[in-house]
Enzyme design. Structure first.
Site, mmCIF file in Angstrom:
data_model
loop_
_atom_site.group_PDB
_atom_site.id
_atom_site.type_symbol
_atom_site.label_atom_id
_atom_site.label_comp_id
_atom_site.label_asym_id
_atom_site.label_seq_id
_atom_site.Cartn_x
_atom_site.Cartn_y
_atom_site.Cartn_z
ATOM 1 N N ARG A 238 0.845 -1.199 0.000
ATOM 2 C CA ARG A 238 0.000 0.000 0.000
ATOM 3 C C ARG A 238 0.878 1.246 0.000
ATOM 4 O O ARG A 238 1.928 1.265 0.649
ATOM 5 C CB ARG A 238 -0.859 0.062 1.267
ATOM 6 C CG ARG A 238 -2.204 -0.589 1.134
ATOM 7 C CD ARG A 238 -3.151 0.140 0.171
ATOM 8 N NE ARG A 238 -4.417 -0.544 0.072
ATOM 9 C CZ ARG A 238 -4.663 -1.607 -0.694
ATOM 10 N NH1 ARG A 238 -3.730 -2.110 -1.486
ATOM 11 N NH2 ARG A 238 -5.867 -2.169 -0.710
ATOM 12 N N GLU A 267 -1.941 7.937 -4.431
ATOM 13 C CA GLU A 267 -2.229 7.468 -5.787
ATOM 14 C C GLU A 267 -3.698 7.731 -6.136
ATOM 15 O O GLU A 267 -4.535 7.738 -5.243
ATOM 16 C CB GLU A 267 -1.885 5.973 -5.928
ATOM 17 C CG GLU A 267 -2.705 5.049 -5.050
ATOM 18 C CD GLU A 267 -2.250 3.601 -5.157
ATOM 19 O OE1 GLU A 267 -1.070 3.316 -4.926
ATOM 20 O OE2 GLU A 267 -3.113 2.756 -5.478
ATOM 21 N N HIS A 285 -0.411 0.084 -9.665
ATOM 22 C CA HIS A 285 -1.205 -0.736 -8.733
ATOM 23 C C HIS A 285 -1.889 -1.919 -9.440
ATOM 24 O O HIS A 285 -3.117 -2.039 -9.421
ATOM 25 C CB HIS A 285 -2.246 0.135 -8.003
ATOM 26 C CG HIS A 285 -2.664 -0.443 -6.684
ATOM 27 N ND1 HIS A 285 -2.974 0.309 -5.587
ATOM 28 C CD2 HIS A 285 -2.833 -1.741 -6.290
ATOM 29 C CE1 HIS A 285 -3.321 -0.473 -4.575
ATOM 30 N NE2 HIS A 285 -3.239 -1.743 -4.983
#
Ligand code: DGY
Length: 321
Positions: A238, A267, A285
């Site tokens: 994360r 993000e 991601h």
């Protein structure tokens, strides 16, 4: 009348078909992220929601959604959900553990190998037409085989990464909030060390812990300074666990050899400092993004939603109910 549910982002047709057997389904198939105001409006008359990590579920939103009974994340990480607020509002929250471990572990290895062997940097050089022939000292990288792999978090995904390291004949060390049972350590060939020992000894540091206030900036300036100058850092967990500003500084100064990152602070905005660096491999991601796994994640979230709204306990319930 069927309960009303919202899928906040685009989902596979199979998921819509499955949900439609039980619910009156609205889906954001245009896939434009919903801002908090729109999300609250669209959820205000719904009993359930299939959500993603870009949807923030907190007390303010729940106060505007009196009919809501369940929010089912299509992700194992759930730092986008305020669990206490859900419990207070009698809303069930669920996630999707287990189904993405192998795929995320595989992608961690893609980042490890690409970063250690400077693959994206070398590819850009080639694509830019800069290659003028073989050179002995060209793109010298870090050997992965027989190196020391340091894993923060020997949970499900950390264990997958450790088991893959056996093929590279690596020494595997790990640190976690508590020591993993010895049979798991044995299966992973992994030795428990302190955080400081891990940072000082590992050639490759990879992070597999959930994000929380306790893991915010787990890797910051001080931790980066403890790492070897030749080491690389990998993060497919994360954003926010690594202090991106401190990392950019270390990569810029050359006090760290490289980084492979799938996740970022704030993000999808990217700290522009990353784009100026050659010694970083960047991905948007996608660690869990194989077709089969994303389908399994969405189906598990949908099954959680069906269970929650048909009087059963969802298999992946996160909050007390
Ligand atoms: C997860 O499941 O938490 C992943 O980050 C989503 O890709």
């Amino acid at each position: 009348m069927k309960p009303k549910v919202l899928a906040t982002r685009e989902v596979f047709d199979e998921i819509l078909q499955y949900l439609s057997q039980h619910f009156d389904v609205t889906s954001n198939q245009s896939d434009v992220p919903l801002n908090p105001e729109t999300l609250a409006m669209r959820l205000s008359d719904k009993q359930g929601a299939l959500i993603t990590l870009s949807d923030r579920i907190d007390g303010a939103l729940l106060a505007r959604c009196p009919n809501l009974k369940a929010v089912c994340n299509i992700a194992v990480g759930y730092n986008n959900i305020d669990l206490q607020a859900c419990t207070k509002a009698r809303v069930m929250a669920t996630n999707t553990p287990g189904v993405l471990d192998d795929t995320t572990g595989d992608f961690t290895w893609a980042l490890i190998l690409a970063t250690a062997r400077r693959l994206t940097e070398a590819e850009s050089y080639l694509r830019n037409g800069e290659w003028d022939g073989w050179k002995l000292k060209q793109f010298l990288g870090l050997d992965v085989h027989h190196a020391t792999l340091g894993i923060f978090g020997l949970g499900r995904i950390g264990q997958v990464v450790a088991r893959r390291a056996i093929g590279f004949e690596m020494k595997v060390i790990y640190h976690d909030v508590r020591r993993t049972p010895s049979e798991i350590e044995k299966a992973c060939h992994a030795t428990f060390v302190t955080k400081e020992e891990l940072l000082g000894q590992a050639d490759i540091v990879t992070i597999h812990v959930p994000y929380s206030s306790a893991t915010h900036h787990l890797i910051g300036k001080q931790e980066l300074e403890r790492m070897k100058l030749t080491a690389i850092l990998i993060n497919a967990s994360r954003g926010g666990i690594v202090d991106d500003t401190a990392l950019i500084e270390a990569l810029r100064k050359g006090t760290l050899a490289g980084a492979g990152l799938d996740v970022f602070e704030n993000e999808p905005k990217l700290n522009p400092g990353f784009l100026e660096l050659k010694n970083v491999v960047l991905a948007p991601h996608i660690a869990s993004s194989s077709k089969a796994t994303r389908l399994k994640m969405a189906m598990l979230a949908a099954q959680n939603l069906v269970a929650a709204l048909t009087g059963k306990t969802p298999p992946n319930l996160l909050n007390p109910f």
